[in-house]
Motif scaffolding. Structure first.
Motif, mmCIF file in Angstrom:
data_model
loop_
_atom_site.group_PDB
_atom_site.id
_atom_site.type_symbol
_atom_site.label_atom_id
_atom_site.label_comp_id
_atom_site.label_asym_id
_atom_site.label_seq_id
_atom_site.Cartn_x
_atom_site.Cartn_y
_atom_site.Cartn_z
ATOM 1 N N GLU A 91 0.861 -1.173 0.000
ATOM 2 C CA GLU A 91 0.000 0.000 0.000
ATOM 3 C C GLU A 91 0.901 1.227 0.000
ATOM 4 O O GLU A 91 1.716 1.420 0.907
ATOM 5 N N ALA A 92 0.800 2.036 -1.042
ATOM 6 C CA ALA A 92 1.663 3.217 -1.137
ATOM 7 C C ALA A 92 1.321 4.210 -0.036
ATOM 8 O O ALA A 92 0.221 4.198 0.533
ATOM 9 N N GLY A 93 2.267 5.087 0.249
ATOM 10 C CA GLY A 93 2.037 6.117 1.239
ATOM 11 C C GLY A 93 1.040 7.159 0.746
ATOM 12 O O GLY A 93 0.620 7.149 -0.414
ATOM 13 N N THR A 94 0.683 8.051 1.614
ATOM 14 C CA THR A 94 -0.184 9.153 1.221
ATOM 15 C C THR A 94 0.608 10.106 0.319
ATOM 16 O O THR A 94 1.846 10.082 0.308
ATOM 17 N N PRO A 95 -0.079 10.938 -0.451
ATOM 18 C CA PRO A 95 0.650 11.928 -1.245
ATOM 19 C C PRO A 95 1.619 12.753 -0.410
ATOM 20 O O PRO A 95 2.729 13.051 -0.850
ATOM 21 N N ALA A 96 1.207 13.119 0.800
ATOM 22 C CA ALA A 96 2.087 13.914 1.665
ATOM 23 C C ALA A 96 3.341 13.129 2.045
ATOM 24 O O ALA A 96 4.446 13.679 2.077
ATOM 25 N N GLU A 97 3.193 11.835 2.318
ATOM 26 C CA GLU A 97 4.337 11.007 2.693
ATOM 27 C C GLU A 97 5.293 10.819 1.518
ATOM 28 O O GLU A 97 6.519 10.875 1.676
ATOM 29 N N ILE A 98 4.738 10.604 0.335
ATOM 30 C CA ILE A 98 5.576 10.440 -0.852
ATOM 31 C C ILE A 98 6.316 11.747 -1.151
ATOM 32 O O ILE A 98 7.516 11.753 -1.439
ATOM 33 N N TYR A 99 5.599 12.852 -1.067
ATOM 34 C CA TYR A 99 6.211 14.160 -1.306
ATOM 35 C C TYR A 99 7.355 14.403 -0.332
ATOM 36 O O TYR A 99 8.461 14.802 -0.728
ATOM 37 N N ASP A 100 7.111 14.165 0.943
ATOM 38 C CA ASP A 100 8.131 14.408 1.954
ATOM 39 C C ASP A 100 9.336 13.515 1.729
ATOM 40 O O ASP A 100 10.490 13.957 1.840
ATOM 41 N N TRP A 101 9.099 12.245 1.379
ATOM 42 C CA TRP A 101 10.201 11.297 1.153
ATOM 43 C C TRP A 101 11.081 11.773 0.010
ATOM 44 O O TRP A 101 12.299 11.822 0.125
ATOM 45 N N PHE A 102 10.448 12.134 -1.105
ATOM 46 C CA PHE A 102 11.220 12.535 -2.280
ATOM 47 C C PHE A 102 11.956 13.848 -2.039
ATOM 48 O O PHE A 102 13.128 13.985 -2.400
ATOM 49 N N MET A 103 11.300 14.817 -1.435
ATOM 50 C CA MET A 103 11.945 16.103 -1.200
ATOM 51 C C MET A 103 13.130 15.969 -0.254
ATOM 52 O O MET A 103 14.178 16.604 -0.448
ATOM 53 N N LYS A 104 13.015 15.133 0.766
ATOM 54 C CA LYS A 104 14.140 14.914 1.685
ATOM 55 C C LYS A 104 15.337 14.335 0.953
ATOM 56 O O LYS A 104 16.483 14.722 1.194
ATOM 57 N N HIS A 105 15.075 13.389 0.041
ATOM 58 C CA HIS A 105 16.180 12.759 -0.691
ATOM 59 C C HIS A 105 16.841 13.720 -1.664
ATOM 60 O O HIS A 105 17.928 13.419 -2.178
ATOM 61 N N ASN A 106 16.207 14.829 -1.941
ATOM 62 C CA ASN A 106 16.807 15.833 -2.809
ATOM 63 C C ASN A 106 17.063 17.139 -2.070
ATOM 64 O O ASN A 106 17.115 18.213 -2.691
ATOM 65 N N SER A 107 17.208 17.021 -0.757
ATOM 66 C CA SER A 107 17.562 18.171 0.096
ATOM 67 C C SER A 107 16.631 19.355 -0.115
ATOM 68 O O SER A 107 17.045 20.500 0.013
ATOM 69 N N TYR A 108 15.394 19.089 -0.463
ATOM 70 C CA TYR A 108 14.376 20.102 -0.698
ATOM 71 C C TYR A 108 14.749 21.070 -1.816
ATOM 72 O O TYR A 108 14.230 22.176 -1.902
ATOM 73 N N LYS A 109 15.634 20.635 -2.726
ATOM 74 C CA LYS A 109 16.046 21.476 -3.848
ATOM 75 C C LYS A 109 15.185 21.272 -5.085
ATOM 76 O O LYS A 109 15.212 22.086 -6.003
ATOM 77 N N ALA A 110 14.459 20.154 -5.147
ATOM 78 C CA ALA A 110 13.606 19.903 -6.306
ATOM 79 C C ALA A 110 12.496 20.947 -6.362
ATOM 80 O O ALA A 110 12.071 21.485 -5.333
ATOM 81 N N ASN A 111 12.028 21.245 -7.574
ATOM 82 C CA ASN A 111 10.942 22.199 -7.737
ATOM 83 C C ASN A 111 9.696 21.635 -7.060
ATOM 84 O O ASN A 111 9.171 20.584 -7.454
ATOM 85 N N ALA A 112 9.204 22.321 -6.055
ATOM 86 C CA ALA A 112 8.124 21.784 -5.221
ATOM 87 C C ALA A 112 6.844 21.564 -6.022
ATOM 88 O O ALA A 112 6.156 20.557 -5.843
ATOM 89 N N GLU A 113 6.513 22.502 -6.897
ATOM 90 C CA GLU A 113 5.291 22.347 -7.690
ATOM 91 C C GLU A 113 5.423 21.170 -8.649
ATOM 92 O O GLU A 113 4.461 20.424 -8.882
ATOM 93 N N LEU A 114 6.606 20.985 -9.212
ATOM 94 C CA LEU A 114 6.838 19.880 -10.141
ATOM 95 C C LEU A 114 6.655 18.546 -9.431
ATOM 96 O O LEU A 114 5.989 17.635 -9.946
#
Length: 558
Positions: free
Chosen positions: A146-169
């Motif tokens: 069961e995949a995480g919630t959108p918020a959990e997926i967003y937080d996971w990915f942004m952390k792995h990119n030091s919050y440098k990824a374009n947030a809207e993208l």
């Protein structure tokens, strides 16, 4: 990660070349080394740009846009022009056709499909039709979670990119990920395997036929919606109007140069990993690496060069997608290749142990190697390890999803053949091994002695490798397998915003211009992490699909 600049010849002999290269963020890089200069200029010539000077910037590779007044009478006209017929381009064309946009695809090679030939798994969440329907089908291998919630997926990915990824993208990717999968499913794509990501709160979908199978569905849908697909028809420059809006491209069609007029243009040509001049100038330190999955493809950066000429700016990142480390010259999944990544003892040139050798994703093997001054490390094994690999399952997963961990009865013979051919090193004693491999003998002997003590007490209090992977190295002959890092594709294209629009140096969108897949940046920043399984192809599918939505809105507003 530090970026080091060395020539191909210097790298492959394991000798570091002094001097640091500037990252793409600084818009400066080092020109090709002398021995590669001719090849680099030949590769660069494929893009239509002039060879860079001794110190190159991204702008030196730009292919100047053509003013519409100078483009001539259009030879073809459409609403939406797609440049590149790979994963993201064909997805964009198919969806654009479904939206009612008259669409043309320009592909410079004789076939479509691009990087889909190397695509295995594509990222999907729990909200898409292939996973929902596939989970009910007993004929589909289903080990998904069961995949995480959108918020959990967003937080996971942004952390792995030091919050440098374009947030809207990133947000749009997460919210729209199901749409491209639903589109594929509705047009006939069927999963054959549903998989969890290694440690991210997401899943992966392997379609029947894998990447090629999914691409065939896209192309069939595109043709169904009346998309015109032109192969052996390279775009050569973008066309802009007096306000700087992109209104089509110059292209060579049936051997003649002409203007293809369009209201919006999408560029997805696969990055620049096979343009040596661009690699060495824009992402120094990556050029000499050993292996590239897309080495047979025409990924020469032409799409990026055309967008730079229309006012785009490079994404401020400078890295590629790691493919792990392997023994130079060893065939994929061969005995030597598999032995090289088993978790025995990893040391550098001075004989120091480097890490917990029990890796879970190939990112670790890649990063251990590239962080060494000579871009390599050695895996040290003994005769007991050889016997173990001949009779017991391998301890590390195969690189490929469908690989096997079965023992290899011929391991001993293959290693001996590798020694004879120079692929690896052998010594009856550790001193002989070190001398053969170019490792400091005293350092190696001291490290092996300390490592053996950890193995005997069953606890690695140095790097915390689990006890079940601790095996003392005591029985000669000994072998050293030299591992060097490889990569799949470049990841640093031009800057886009969350709506897939290409932006200029002021941060504003260039009207009518969209870019996706490996031609676009701002999604992968600090890291491409294989634990976030299928994200590269997932991103390509998304950018192509979502760009068509955004282009439709733009075209309707004209």
């Amino acid at each position: 990660m530090s970026q080091k600049n060395l020539s191909r010849r210097t790298f492959l002999t394991g000798t570091a070349l002094a001097g640091a290269g500037a990252a793409l963020a600084g818009l400066a890089g080092c020109a090709p080394a002398a021995e590669d200069k001719a090849k680099g200029e030949e590769a660069l010539s494929q893009t239509g740009a002039e060879a860079p000077a001794a110190t190159a910037s991204a702008g030196d590779f730009a292919i100047a846009a053509v003013k519409v007044a100078d483009a001539g009478t259009p030879v073809k006209e459409c609403d939406y022009l797609v440049i590149g017929a790979g994963n993201c381009g064909m997805m964009s064309a198919a969806h654009a056709g479904s939206l009612g946009l008259s669409t043309i695809v320009l592909e410079k090679t004789s076939i479509t499909s691009g990087s889909s030939v190397g695509t295995e798994v594509t990222m999907g969440f729990s909200d898409n039709k292939p996973i929902i329907e596939g989970a009910k089908d007993p004929n589909i291998v289903n080990v998904s979670q069961e995949a995480g919630t959108p918020a959990e997926i967003y937080d996971w990915f942004m952390k792995h990119n030091s919050y440098k990824a374009n947030a809207e993208l990133v947000s749009n990717y997460i919210k729209n990920n199901h749409r491209q999968h639903d589109f594929l499913y509705d047009h006939g794509a069927r999963p054959m395997m549903l998989l969890p990501s290694l440690d991210a709160p997401t899943n992966g979908i392997m379609y029947e036929g894998q990447g090629i199978g999914a691409h065939d569905v896209m192309e069939s849908a595109a043709r169904e919606y009346g998309v015109e697909i032109l192969v052996e028809s390279p775009a050569t420059a973008l066309v802009v109007d007096d306000q700087g809006a992109v209104v089509g491209a110059m292209a060579t069609i049936d051997g003649s140069e002409g203007y293809v007029a369009a209201k919006a243009v999408f560029v997805g040509t696969g990055g620049f990993s096979n343009n040596e001049a661009m690699v060495e100038a824009l992402i120094p330190g990556w050029g000499p690496l050993a292996w590239k999955n897309d080495g047979h493809l025409a990924h020469d950066g032409d799409g990026i060069c055309m967008m730079l000429g229309a006012g785009a700016v490079p994404s401020d990142t400078s890295f590629a997608q790691p493919a792990g480390s392997g023994v130079e010259g060893a065939t994929w999944e061969s005995a030597i290749d598999r032995a090289g990544r088993e978790p025995y003892l990893w040391v550098n040139r001075v004989g120091e142990r480097l890490a917990n050798e029990k890796w879970t994703t190939m990112d670790q093997t890649y990063k251990v190697a590239i962080n060494q001054d000579d871009y390599c490390y050695f895996n040290i094994i003994d005769s007991n390890a050889v016997k173990r690999m001949q009779t017991e399952p391998f301890m590390c997963d195969a690189r490929t999803v469908l690989g096997s961990n079965d023992p290899m009865e011929n391991m001993g013979e293959e290693l001996e053949a590798g020694v004879e051919s120079g692929l690896l090193y052998k010594g009856e004693t550790l001193t002989e091994l070190a001398q053969a491999a170019g490792i400091d003998p005293e350092g190696l002997e001291a490290t092996v002695a300390a490592y053996n003590e950890l193995c005997k007490k069953g606890e690695d209090d140095q790097f915390f490798k689990p006890a079940e992977y601790l095996f003392a190295l005591e029985e000669g002959p000994f072998y050293a397998l030299r591992n060097i890092p490889g990569w799949y594709s470049t990841l640093c294209g031009v800057k886009i915003n969350g709506k897939i629009q290409v932006i200029d140096e002021t941060g504003h969108a260039i009207p009518g211009l969209y870019a996706g897949g490996l031609d676009s940046g701002e999604f992968f920043k600090d890291d491409y992490y294989h634990g976030f399984s299928g994200s590269c192809s997932g991103y390509s599918y998304f950018t192509g699909f979502f760009a068509a939505d955004m282009a439709k809105e733009y075209i309707d507003s004209l």
